[in-house]
Scaffold this motif. Sequence first.
Motif, PDB file in Angstrom:
ATOM      1  N   GLN A  58       0.839  -1.190   0.000  1.00 36.49           N
ATOM      2  CA  GLN A  58       0.000   0.000   0.000  1.00 36.49           C
ATOM      3  C   GLN A  58       0.882   1.250   0.000  1.00 36.49           C
ATOM      4  OE1 GLN A  58      -2.358  -0.634   3.544  1.00 36.49           O
ATOM      5  NE2 GLN A  58      -4.065  -1.528   2.406  1.00 36.49           N
ATOM      6  N   TYR A  59       0.386   2.288  -0.677  1.00 37.96           N
ATOM      7  CA  TYR A  59       1.065   3.580  -0.729  1.00 37.96           C
ATOM      8  C   TYR A  59       2.449   3.494  -1.397  1.00 37.96           C
ATOM      9  CZ  TYR A  59      -2.261   3.686   3.133  1.00 37.96           C
ATOM     10  OH  TYR A  59      -3.370   3.515   3.908  1.00 37.96           O
ATOM     11  N   SER A  60       2.658   2.477  -2.256  1.00 36.51           N
ATOM     12  CA  SER A  60       3.957   2.346  -2.919  1.00 36.51           C
ATOM     13  C   SER A  60       3.746   1.956  -4.382  1.00 36.51           C
ATOM     14  CB  SER A  60       4.828   1.295  -2.219  1.00 36.51           C
ATOM     15  OG  SER A  60       6.024   1.078  -2.939  1.00 36.51           O
ATOM     16  N   ARG A  61       4.598   2.447  -5.250  1.00 35.70           N
ATOM     17  CA  ARG A  61       4.550   2.095  -6.660  1.00 35.70           C
ATOM     18  C   ARG A  61       5.631   1.078  -7.011  1.00 35.70           C
ATOM     19  NH1 ARG A  61       3.660   7.974  -9.670  1.00 35.70           N
ATOM     20  NH2 ARG A  61       1.669   8.505  -8.624  1.00 35.70           N
ATOM     21  N   THR A  62       6.345   0.628  -5.987  1.00 39.25           N
ATOM     22  CA  THR A  62       7.456  -0.293  -6.206  1.00 39.25           C
ATOM     23  C   THR A  62       7.013  -1.729  -5.943  1.00 39.25           C
ATOM     24  OG1 THR A  62       9.028   1.408  -5.509  1.00 39.25           O
ATOM     25  CG2 THR A  62       9.814  -0.876  -5.563  1.00 39.25           C
ATOM     26  N   PHE A  63       7.271  -2.617  -6.895  1.00 38.96           N
ATOM     27  CA  PHE A  63       6.975  -4.039  -6.730  1.00 38.96           C
ATOM     28  C   PHE A  63       7.992  -4.635  -5.772  1.00 38.96           C
ATOM     29  CE2 PHE A  63       7.064  -8.519  -7.837  1.00 38.96           C
ATOM     30  CZ  PHE A  63       5.713  -8.827  -7.958  1.00 38.96           C
ATOM     31  N   SER A  64       7.510  -5.111  -4.617  1.00 43.74           N
ATOM     32  CA  SER A  64       8.426  -5.639  -3.594  1.00 43.74           C
ATOM     33  C   SER A  64       7.634  -6.525  -2.637  1.00 43.74           C
ATOM     34  CB  SER A  64       9.085  -4.483  -2.831  1.00 43.74           C
ATOM     35  OG  SER A  64       8.094  -3.704  -2.173  1.00 43.74           O
ATOM     36  N   SER A  65       8.230  -6.817  -1.503  1.00 47.87           N
ATOM     37  CA  SER A  65       7.537  -7.634  -0.506  1.00 47.87           C
ATOM     38  C   SER A  65       6.422  -6.829   0.150  1.00 47.87           C
ATOM     39  CB  SER A  65       8.522  -8.116   0.561  1.00 47.87           C
ATOM     40  OG  SER A  65       9.511  -8.946  -0.007  1.00 47.87           O
ATOM     41  N   CYS A  66       5.296  -7.488   0.418  1.00 51.48           N
ATOM     42  CA  CYS A  66       4.196  -6.877   1.180  1.00 51.48           C
ATOM     43  C   CYS A  66       3.625  -7.926   2.114  1.00 51.48           C
ATOM     44  CB  CYS A  66       3.130  -6.300   0.249  1.00 51.48           C
ATOM     45  SG  CYS A  66       2.348  -7.509  -0.850  1.00 51.48           S
ATOM     46  N   TYR A  67       2.921  -7.486   3.149  1.00 54.25           N
ATOM     47  CA  TYR A  67       2.528  -8.381   4.233  1.00 54.25           C
ATOM     48  C   TYR A  67       1.006  -8.485   4.355  1.00 54.25           C
ATOM     49  CZ  TYR A  67       7.395  -8.358   5.665  1.00 54.25           C
ATOM     50  OH  TYR A  67       8.757  -8.508   5.688  1.00 54.25           O
ATOM     51  N   CYS A  68       0.587  -9.599   4.985  1.00 52.23           N
ATOM     52  CA  CYS A  68      -0.838  -9.870   5.194  1.00 52.23           C
ATOM     53  C   CYS A  68      -1.121 -10.201   6.652  1.00 52.23           C
ATOM     54  CB  CYS A  68      -1.292 -11.033   4.309  1.00 52.23           C
ATOM     55  SG  CYS A  68      -0.986 -10.790   2.544  1.00 52.23           S
TER      56      CYS A  68
END
Length: 269
Positions: A52-62
Motif C-alpha cells: 500500500q502507498y507504494s509504486r514499487t513491486f516488492s515484498s508486502c505483508y498480510c
Amino acid sequence: MAETLACVLLTALVVVSSIRTSQGACATAGPDRTPLCCVGKDNTCVTEGYPQYSRTFSSCYCDSTCELTGDCCTDYERACPKVDCDVSPWSSWTGCSQQCGLGYSERRRYVLSDPQNSGAECPKLREVRGCKGYRGCDTDSVAGNSVAMILPYKYSHSRVGPLWEHPLARPPRYQSYCVYFKFKRFHPTCGARGGENWTTSLKKGSKACVECNRPAHGSTGVCRGEGIQKQKTRWMSIDIQGCKGVWQRYDVVKDCECGEDEENRFIFV
C-alpha cells in the motif's frame, strides 16, 4: 495514428493496474490460492507484490499489524476484513455466595466468535456485585440486625380502641414485650430541628424502653430492629425526619409494657 497510440497507452495502464492489484495479493497468497491472513506480527506472512502507498513491486505483508507498519498488500483490507469479537448476552445474576451475611453474586457471558484481523478485542466476560444473604440466617438475628423504626410512646394510643377491641377483631397472637437500650450516638439532624421535641433531652448514655406490640411484631412475634444483646445496632425516628443513631441493647422483658417511670419510651413501627 494518434488515436491508436492513445488506445495502446490506455490498455497498458489497465494492464499495469491489474498487475498491481493481483500480483502478491493476500486474497490468493495462501495455500492453494486461498487468502493469506495472519494474526499479530508475523514476518513469514509475506508475499511479493505492491505494498500500500507504494509504486514499487516488492515484498508486502498480510498480518494484522501491517496496517501499523504501512506495508500491507494492496488488497489486505478486502481479503482480510476486520471481524470484531462477538459475545453472548449476559446471563442472569447468580444467587448470593453467602446464605447469611455479606457475599457476592456474578453474571457471565461467553465468546461466540474470536476477533480476526485486528478486529475489536472481547469485552470483559464476568461481572461481580456485592450482596447480603438472609436465607440461612437465624430469624431472630436478621430481625435484630435491622434498623429499628421508632415513634414516641404517645403514638401507642393508636394501637388500642374500638378497632382492636371490636368483638370480631382477632385476639393478639403474641404478647407485647419491652426492649431496653442505651443511646450511643446521634445524627446531628436530631438536634437541628429547633423547638422542643423528644430528642432535646437525649444524650449519650440515655436509656430507653421500646415496646414491641401489635401490629409491629407481625406474624413472627418479633419486632424488626429489636437489637442483639450487648451489640450496637441502628435506630431511626419516624416523626423527626433524618434523626437516627446507634444504641446498644442491654435487656429484654417479656409480657411487658413501658411504664411512665421510664426515662424515655418508644414503640417499634
